[in-house]
Design an enzyme around this catalytic site. Sequence first.
Site, PDB file in Angstrom:
ATOM      1  N   PRO A 168      -3.594  -5.273   1.273  1.00 17.82           N
ATOM      2  CA  PRO A 168      -4.708  -4.721   0.472  1.00 17.82           C
ATOM      3  C   PRO A 168      -4.500  -4.671  -1.039  1.00 17.82           C
ATOM      4  CG  PRO A 168      -3.495  -2.949   1.487  1.00 17.82           C
ATOM      5  CD  PRO A 168      -2.875  -4.220   1.988  1.00 17.82           C
ATOM      6  N   CYS A 169      -4.514  -5.835  -1.676  1.00 20.32           N
ATOM      7  CA  CYS A 169      -4.411  -5.875  -3.138  1.00 20.32           C
ATOM      8  C   CYS A 169      -5.646  -5.275  -3.807  1.00 20.32           C
ATOM      9  CB  CYS A 169      -4.171  -7.305  -3.620  1.00 20.32           C
ATOM     10  SG  CYS A 169      -5.375  -8.510  -3.028  1.00 20.32           S
TER      11      CYS A 169
END
Length: 200
Positions: A168-169
């Site tokens: 989850p950037c």
Amino acid sequence: MAPDDLFTLPAPSSDLLDRLHRSLEDAAVAEGILDVAYTTTDTPVGSLLLAATERGVVRIAYDVEDHERVLESLSTRLSSRILKSPRRLDGLRRELDEYFAGTRRAFDLDLDLSLSKGFRQLVQQHLPDIAYGHTESYKLLAEFVGNPKAVRAVGTACATNPLPIVVPCHRVLRSDGTLGGYVGGLAAKTALLELESAHA
């Protein structure tokens, strides 16, 4: 009857084409020559290309990345033995559906991180530690991975993340709280953050 009519064949049905493709998939798996399986899936943030090796999910790509270009890159960097094989991606598609429905907060999948190396991979390995519904700044992330001055490098690691959403950037923001960049575009990043905020 015109001579050309003798050679006109009916177009194969979609059912026949599907069966032939499944046979091709089965044969490739049986012979051990399917190195990269891929499929596409529709989501609230657009069509995603999903790809996996035997080690795990290796690539998730947004439409804006150009799926054909992504497949060419996978062929160059991993293997030319690539085939559309949705069944290998069934688990990922199911977990993505659950995520977008707000019923899944973390992904439970084998990942193949071979498309990233060194510092980029180190940063990407930390991203799942950012809790669902929370965010972290590029600066704090740089401090956490032991290089406080590497804020730009952290940004690059997020921008080149080959597994967005699952890794989850989108949970990484600028220090002032603004979004920063995102591989899928800012509308997609906003949608993911709003989804998680609504179900946190």
